[in-house]
Structures are given as structure tokens and as C-alpha cells.
Design an enzyme around this catalytic site. Sequence first.
Site, PDB file in Angstrom:
ATOM      1  N   ALA A  39      -7.844  -2.715  -8.119  1.00 56.59           N
ATOM      2  CA  ALA A  39      -9.273  -2.500  -8.380  1.00 56.59           C
ATOM      3  C   ALA A  39      -9.650  -1.115  -7.848  1.00 56.59           C
ATOM      4  CB  ALA A  39     -10.083  -3.578  -7.681  1.00 56.59           C
ATOM      5  N   GLY A  64      -5.157  -5.653  -7.660  1.00 58.15           N
ATOM      6  CA  GLY A  64      -5.533  -5.995  -9.034  1.00 58.15           C
ATOM      7  C   GLY A  64      -4.465  -5.572 -10.032  1.00 58.15           C
ATOM      8  N   GLU A  94      -2.134  -8.340 -10.038  1.00 58.99           N
ATOM      9  CA  GLU A  94      -2.819  -9.495 -10.640  1.00 58.99           C
ATOM     10  C   GLU A  94      -2.877  -9.356 -12.166  1.00 58.99           C
ATOM     11  OE1 GLU A  94      -6.094  -8.951  -7.776  1.00 58.99           O
ATOM     12  OE2 GLU A  94      -6.009 -11.118  -7.516  1.00 58.99           O
ATOM     13  N   GLU A  97      -4.779  -6.530  -0.588  1.00 61.38           N
ATOM     14  CA  GLU A  97      -6.238  -6.670  -0.425  1.00 61.38           C
ATOM     15  C   GLU A  97      -6.629  -6.987   1.009  1.00 61.38           C
ATOM     16  OE1 GLU A  97      -4.485  -7.791  -2.933  1.00 61.38           O
ATOM     17  OE2 GLU A  97      -5.609  -7.750  -4.815  1.00 61.38           O
TER      18      GLU A  97
HETATM   19  C1  LIG Z   1     -21.782 -10.473  -3.683  1.00 63.09           C
HETATM   20  C2  LIG Z   1     -20.542 -11.147  -3.845  1.00 63.09           C
HETATM   21  C3  LIG Z   1     -19.568 -10.546  -4.790  1.00 63.09           C
HETATM   22  C4  LIG Z   1     -18.285 -11.223  -4.796  1.00 63.09           C
HETATM   23  C5  LIG Z   1     -17.179 -10.885  -5.682  1.00 63.09           C
HETATM   24  C6  LIG Z   1     -17.017  -9.523  -6.240  1.00 63.09           C
HETATM   25  C7  LIG Z   1     -15.626  -9.300  -6.717  1.00 63.09           C
HETATM   26  C8  LIG Z   1     -15.375  -7.971  -7.313  1.00 63.09           C
HETATM   27  C9  LIG Z   1     -14.029  -7.324  -7.086  1.00 63.09           C
HETATM   28  C10 LIG Z   1     -12.890  -8.130  -7.480  1.00 63.09           C
HETATM   29  C11 LIG Z   1     -11.569  -7.486  -7.174  1.00 63.09           C
HETATM   30  C12 LIG Z   1     -10.715  -8.400  -6.603  1.00 63.09           C
HETATM   31  C13 LIG Z   1      -9.279  -8.221  -6.510  1.00 63.09           C
HETATM   32  C14 LIG Z   1      -8.659  -6.914  -6.466  1.00 63.09           C
HETATM   33  C15 LIG Z   1      -8.773  -6.169  -5.396  1.00 63.09           C
HETATM   34  C16 LIG Z   1      -8.026  -4.921  -5.306  1.00 63.09           C
HETATM   35  O1  LIG Z   1      -7.212  -4.553  -6.126  1.00 63.09           O
HETATM   36  S1  LIG Z   1      -8.326  -3.976  -3.976  1.00 63.09           S
HETATM   37  C17 LIG Z   1      -7.244  -2.603  -4.146  1.00 63.09           C
HETATM   38  C18 LIG Z   1      -5.831  -2.961  -3.883  1.00 63.09           C
HETATM   39  N1  LIG Z   1      -4.991  -1.806  -3.909  1.00 63.09           N
HETATM   40  C19 LIG Z   1      -4.664  -1.149  -2.818  1.00 63.09           C
HETATM   41  O2  LIG Z   1      -4.985  -1.528  -1.720  1.00 63.09           O
HETATM   42  C20 LIG Z   1      -3.855   0.113  -3.012  1.00 63.09           C
HETATM   43  C21 LIG Z   1      -4.438   1.211  -2.205  1.00 63.09           C
HETATM   44  N2  LIG Z   1      -3.727   2.429  -2.383  1.00 63.09           N
HETATM   45  C22 LIG Z   1      -2.584   2.709  -1.731  1.00 63.09           C
HETATM   46  O3  LIG Z   1      -2.019   1.933  -0.998  1.00 63.09           O
HETATM   47  C23 LIG Z   1      -2.019   4.084  -1.947  1.00 63.09           C
HETATM   48  O4  LIG Z   1      -3.045   4.930  -2.309  1.00 63.09           O
HETATM   49  C24 LIG Z   1      -0.914   4.118  -3.034  1.00 63.09           C
HETATM   50  C25 LIG Z   1      -1.385   3.519  -4.319  1.00 63.09           C
HETATM   51  C26 LIG Z   1       0.332   3.372  -2.533  1.00 63.09           C
HETATM   52  C27 LIG Z   1      -0.521   5.598  -3.317  1.00 63.09           C
HETATM   53  O5  LIG Z   1      -0.168   6.213  -2.090  1.00 63.09           O
HETATM   54  P1  LIG Z   1       0.055   7.803  -2.008  1.00 63.09           P
HETATM   55  O6  LIG Z   1       0.911   8.233  -3.128  1.00 63.09           O
HETATM   56  O7  LIG Z   1       0.480   8.090  -0.615  1.00 63.09           O
HETATM   57  O8  LIG Z   1      -1.351   8.458  -2.278  1.00 63.09           O
HETATM   58  P2  LIG Z   1      -2.722   8.278  -1.498  1.00 63.09           P
HETATM   59  O9  LIG Z   1      -3.026   9.558  -0.816  1.00 63.09           O
HETATM   60  O10 LIG Z   1      -2.725   7.069  -0.690  1.00 63.09           O
HETATM   61  O11 LIG Z   1      -3.747   8.042  -2.697  1.00 63.09           O
HETATM   62  C28 LIG Z   1      -3.991   9.051  -3.665  1.00 63.09           C
HETATM   63  C29 LIG Z   1      -5.445   9.002  -4.021  1.00 63.09           C
HETATM   64  O12 LIG Z   1      -5.707   7.785  -4.727  1.00 63.09           O
HETATM   65  C30 LIG Z   1      -6.820   7.117  -4.163  1.00 63.09           C
HETATM   66  N3  LIG Z   1      -6.633   5.672  -4.358  1.00 63.09           N
HETATM   67  C31 LIG Z   1      -5.553   4.966  -4.089  1.00 63.09           C
HETATM   68  N4  LIG Z   1      -5.725   3.682  -4.425  1.00 63.09           N
HETATM   69  C32 LIG Z   1      -6.966   3.575  -4.931  1.00 63.09           C
HETATM   70  C33 LIG Z   1      -7.732   2.502  -5.470  1.00 63.09           C
HETATM   71  N5  LIG Z   1      -7.237   1.253  -5.575  1.00 63.09           N
HETATM   72  N6  LIG Z   1      -8.988   2.750  -5.860  1.00 63.09           N
HETATM   73  C34 LIG Z   1      -9.497   4.006  -5.794  1.00 63.09           C
HETATM   74  N7  LIG Z   1      -8.825   5.079  -5.293  1.00 63.09           N
HETATM   75  C35 LIG Z   1      -7.560   4.851  -4.884  1.00 63.09           C
HETATM   76  C36 LIG Z   1      -6.777   7.535  -2.705  1.00 63.09           C
HETATM   77  O13 LIG Z   1      -8.015   7.357  -2.104  1.00 63.09           O
HETATM   78  C37 LIG Z   1      -6.351   8.990  -2.808  1.00 63.09           C
HETATM   79  O14 LIG Z   1      -7.476   9.751  -3.129  1.00 63.09           O
HETATM   80  P3  LIG Z   1      -8.220  10.626  -2.032  1.00 63.09           P
HETATM   81  O15 LIG Z   1      -8.847   9.647  -1.071  1.00 63.09           O
HETATM   82  O16 LIG Z   1      -9.222  11.388  -2.789  1.00 63.09           O
HETATM   83  O17 LIG Z   1      -7.179  11.449  -1.357  1.00 63.09           O
END
Ligand SMILES: CCCCCCCCCCCCC/C=C/C(=O)SCCNC(=O)CCNC(=O)[C@H](O)C(C)(C)COP(=O)(O)OP(=O)(O)OC[C@H]1O[C@@H](n2cnc3c(N)ncnc32)[C@H](O)[C@@H]1OP(=O)(O)O
Length: 715
Positions: free
Chosen positions: A61, A100, A103, A123
Amino acid sequence: MAQYTRISGSVGLITLKNPPVNALSAVVRQGIVDSVERALGEPEVKCLVICGQSGKFCGGADIREFGKKMTGPPLIPVFHAIEAAAKPVVAAIEGIALGGGLELALGCHYRIAHSKAKLGLPEVTLGLLPAAAGSQRLPRLIGVPAALDLITTGRHVTAAEALQLGIVDQVTDHNTVDAAVKFALSVAGQSLDARRISTFPCPRLSNLDAVFEAAMQKVRQAARGAIAPVACVQAVRAAATLPYAQGLEREKELMATLFTSGQARALQYSFFAQRAVGRWSMPSGARWDTSKPKPIRKAAVIGLGTMGRGITVGLAQAGLSVVAVETQEKQLMEAKQAVSGMLERGAKKRGVSPPLGNISYSSNIKTVGDVDLVIEAVFEDMALKKEVFQQLSAVCRPGTFLCTNTSGLDIDDLASQTPNPELVVGMHFFAPAHVMKLLEVVYGPRSSPQAVATAMQLGKVIGKVSVAVGNCQGFVGNRMLSPYLSQANFLLEEGATPEFVDQVLEEFGFAMGAFRMSDLSGLDVGWRVRKAAGLVVPGKPARMRQGCRYSPLGDLLCEQGRFGQKTGSGWYQYDKPGSRVAKPDPWLHSFLEEYRARHGLVARRIDHQEVLERCLYSLINEGFRILEEGIAAGPEDIDVIYVLGYSWPRHRGGPMFYADMVGLTRVLERLEFYHQAHPDVPSLQPCNLLRKLVASGTPPIHRWREVIKKVHSQL
Ligand SMILES: CCCCCCCCCCCCC/C=C/C(=O)SCCNC(=O)CCNC(=O)[C@H](O)C(C)(C)COP(=O)(O)OP(=O)(O)OC[C@H]1O[C@@H](n2cnc3c(N)ncnc32)[C@H](O)[C@@H]1OP(=O)(O)O
């Protein structure tokens, strides 16, 4: 967006396009819905493949959308539409399938992964749970114990492990999209009844209650107050005990609590803060994007004590050539053995061969003449470090960067020992240096932007999160720790016990309270620093120094040889020197009573709130001073240092984020209150920047920099 194309005539290819990690933003979700609908409506299309642009399937997500008004189709119906499709849908997983992203893949009928791909449901690390049906599908696919492990830890698994667990159907070393297309064509037309995970029964467990009880106990112990791991266990339990639709309802209910929680906000702030610190800046205006690092191929480490050994391991593991220097022959032999052991254990864990050949050992400092960068890691003694720096200046080739591993000595003073102070920076590693993620890169007034950029880049290469900070006594981390520890000591003088203070701090979420931590690090460390600062006056246990309140309690313990765990006694007692189990010490309690009596102090009842506020707010106040002085560029720098280096509970974001959560007005009021009660404690006097932030309407943390800028421009 999600791009739809037709390939091989009968395959619909959906490519997620949202750099940098193809996160599932509203536009991407809509793109998937439209593409799936189109592919299902085209009679020529027999099967579908979903992939991600630039070798990354999907990072989950879009975290940047959290906390904002949700637009676009929600994830669950999108994944249900994929699963319900009458044509096979295959996920082509390259790079990452996280949160996500995984998922989404679980909603597909088949999953093909590249051998280098990483998969996981992280997450929980963002204060959430896999609430796009991940908590319900994964246990149905791989069983409860394995799903519990992945969902509660958030760990990433390799493609090989994913295959073994049954998460993916095939792993390829070749082009994943090609492999997925071939696979999709091979299954086109076959029944999909046995491929829809939501219809699977959850594998039965004979000891279901025991498994969930054990899981709950494990997460509660590890979580230190974090709520997401507990909710993750509850969600998986719903998968194991309820029909899919009811399980989904439970997942949604649990997510609703987490989604708007302060802990989720803190953890998501931490995620971005950890990335933001890489975009460093110095008060001179030098920045990460305008300062070019020099590539480092060969480095030297001087001094092979505990820290030097860990640093050598870190450099060698990252593939650098290292000259490891220790002038004492016996120590050199011991170090060689210890370093080799660490490298061998690390390599075994990662299934690679140990990089023993990357290191050459020497007892002669002259052997570092051809290295690009030196990290001096000798004993924390200014005179000794100066001598080493003078020697290095004589033997190193021009342009060699000279770094010192120190936890608080003056970088500029050391730089003055060399003809090229612009090449000198501090690299404050945390013990054990090859394990701890944090590195404080300390620039002095004369350090060049290139030296800072090079040290920051080297930190990245060896897997650290590096934070650039200015030069001052104790830098950021230890400087803020000082008022925190002083308050803990004052509380003992006023009537508390080490056990009570530690209990309050541990309930807050610290891995260890102030006293257990001091016992672990060694009470002699602070004693040496206080002696060097002229604060320790033997035989004079007076409670004032240089016009301010001072607690000599720590000095008095050190005078008795009580240095903490290593000597078997400190603030606590231990079964034997080196033992880790801290026990309350009756001797210490009577010592405190006698001490209070000698100084005419009457013990009073101290409550939780006072312990927490005095210890934490004085530390936070120092953080504001650090921001005001420009020692740290922003609150994220301080918070990352505290979460990664000082066991500040991650689900509380860090001290500056915590201050924002509590409310700056409240922090200011309480500091004023305590300073009035203790006017001889300057660290309780609210600093200017805190007052300015409150006066300017307590802006949220992401807008503090604007006020800080104004304060700096007025200086
Ligand atoms: C009121 C009640 C409401 C209730 C319900 C509401 C529900 C609504 C939502 C439902 C969603 C539910 C389920 C899903 C949830 C999710 O998916 S949460 C996200 C899960 N994913 C992660 O945790 C992955 C996070 N990212 C990482 O671990 C790393 O970034 C990576 C992918 C392994 C890559 O690593 P690396 O190559 O070292 O690069 P980074 O420097 O870490 O990242 C590069 C840039 O990318 C940005 N980024 C990374 N992941 C995301 C992301 N998921 N979303 C947005 N941006 C992301 C990261 O920030 C870096 O950018 P900068 O910060 O600008 O440097």
C-alpha cells in the site's frame, strides 16, 4: 498507474507503474480494476500476468496515502475481483512483494518469483496488520505457525524460502515475466476451483489454543507495549477459527483500531525519518545532493579493542579491503582470532564464505600508507588519540580521510593535530559495532562536505543508518542522555529506588531502564568522562558543582569498585562478574538511606508520572537545544539516533516525535513546573526553541524546521 498490454496474442499483461516501488496508490488500484475488467472482457485473452515496472513487483500500500482522505477503490474488493476471475491470473514477482504487494499476489491464482525476490508482510513494523485479507489468506495457504511467524515479525523471506513454505509455485533465475507468461499459457483453460485461497479451509491444528497462547506470550514479551503484534495474532486466530468472511470482518475491526493509533503514526514517521536522515545538510549549507563522496576501496582500522574489531568485521563483510592495526602483539593475536570467529559465524548465517582474505593484520601503523580512509578506534583518551592522529598524518598519503570512533571527544581538537583538518570527521559507532545499525557521523567546523559525504556513504555501504551531526560534547545521543541520567540520580536522592525508576522507564518501552543500562555499559565510563570534566572531587561528595546541582552517587559507587555487570555489582547486584541478571541490592538501599541522612534529605513518595516526566522531558529539552544550535538539522535526526542507538521504543517514534504527541505546550508547562521546584538544575529550564514553537502555535513536527530556520536567522 497500471498499464495493460496484450502479449503472445492471448495473454493480458498488467504492469504496475508507480516509482520507486510500485506502491498501490489510488491510481494504481483503479488501473488494476480497469485492466482486469478489460482482460476478462476480451475473448482472445486466455490468461493474465501481473508484474511491476523496473524489476520491482510491488512495495505494498502507498504509505504516503495513510492519514489522508482515502480515494480510489479499496484493496480487498480489487483482490477479490482478481481471485474471482474465470481466467488464470499469475503474479510475476521480481524484486519485492511486500505488504499489499504480497496480498495482491495471494489474490492471484499462481505466483512465480525470481530467485532474488524478497517477500513478506511487514505491516506490523508500520503499526498495522495485513488487512487486505493477508491475515486471512496466508494462514490458509501455509498454515498457522508459519503465517504467525511472518505476520508478527514482518520479516522478509527469500524466494527459496517462499517456495519451501508454499507461498510461491515456482522460482526462476531467468526473466520472471517470460516465465510467468509461459506458465499462464500452460494453465489456461484449467479449473481454478482449487486455486482461490479464500476458499481453502485453514489447516487444522490439534493444539490450537496452546499455539496461540505461546504466540501471544512471545509477542507481548518482545513488543514492549506495541499493539500491532498483538492484533496480528488476533487476526490470524480469526483465520484459524472463523469462516473466511467472518475472519475478514475481524481483520477489518482490528485494523480500524490500529490504523488511527498513535503507534501507527509513530512507526510510519520512523519509517520516513530513517530515510530522511540520508538527505543530510550542514549549517554551512553543504548538502547530500551537492557533495560528492569519494569511493573507498581500502580502509584501515587502528586499535583492535571491542569497537575496532566490530568495525573491521563490518568493513570486511561489505567487501572492503581492510588493514587492521594493533600495536600490542598479544592483543593483535586475540583480535585476529575474534574477528575471524565473528566473520565465520556471520557467513554461516548468511550461507556465504567468510571474507577472511579481505583483512591484513599489522602491528605497525606505517602499513596504512596506501589506504583511502582510516578509522581510529583506540581507547577513549584524548592524549592517546592525538598521538595516533599525529602518526597518521605522517604516514598516510595525501587526501586520506581520517575518522575517529569516539563517543563524545572534541573532533575539532583532534583535527587540529593534522595539517588537513578538512579530512577529519567523527564516526561514532555503537556497540557491537558490526551489529548496531546506527552511525553518528560527526562534522567539525573544519570538516569538508566531501569528508562528510564520504563517511555517510561508507556508513551506507556497511549497512548503517548514518546521521550527520555537529561537534559538541557527547554529540547528539550522549549529550541528551546526560540530563536523563542526572534526573534518574536526583530521583534516587529524593526517595526513589533504581528498581522503581527502571520499572517506569521499561513500562514506557525502553529495553532497559537508566540504571540497568548504566550497569550494562559500565559505571566507570561516565566516571571517566566526569573526571575529565573536573566534576569528580575525591573525598568531596558535595551535591553542587559549578553552581549547579550534582549527584555524586555514581562516583561513590565507582570509588567502591562497583562498575556494574562486569564487576558483579553497580546499581544492582549480580551472581558473579559478567552475569546479566540484575537483582535488587539491599546494600545499595542502605547506602542510599545513609547518603540521604548524611545530606539531610528526607525521602518522599515519588510517582510514575514524575519519574517519566523528569527523565524524558529533560532529555527532550536538550534535544530542542541541539536543534536550536544546529547540531542536528531536524527532529528526524534526533529521533532516528534514539530509536536505533538508545533503545527508545520505536512505536513511540523517538523523543521529539513523542514531545509532539504529548503536546509542546504540556512539555513546556511541566518543564517550567519542575524547574521552579529545582532551580539549580539548568537542564529543566525550558529552552528558547521550545518556547518559540509554543509561541508560534505549536506547529506539527514536520513544520518545526520553519521555526528553527527563523531562530537560526535571528542568531
Ligand atoms: C478509520 C478506520 C480505517 C480503517 C481501515 C483503512 C484501511 C486502509 C489501508 C489498507 C491497507 C492494508 C494492507 C496493506 C498495508 C501495506 O501494504 S503497508 C506497506 C507495506 N510495505 C512495506 O512496509 C514496505 C516498505 N518499504 C520498504 O521496506 C523498502 O522501502 C523497500 C521496498 C524494501 C525498498 O528498500 P530500498 O531499496 O532500500 O529503498 P528505500 O530507500 O527504503 O525506499 C525508496 C523510496 O520508496 C519509498 N517507499 C518504499 N515503500 C513505500 C510504500 N509502501 N509506500 C510509499 N513509499 C514507499 C521510500 O519512502 C523511499 O522514498 P523516500 O522516503 O523519498 O526516500
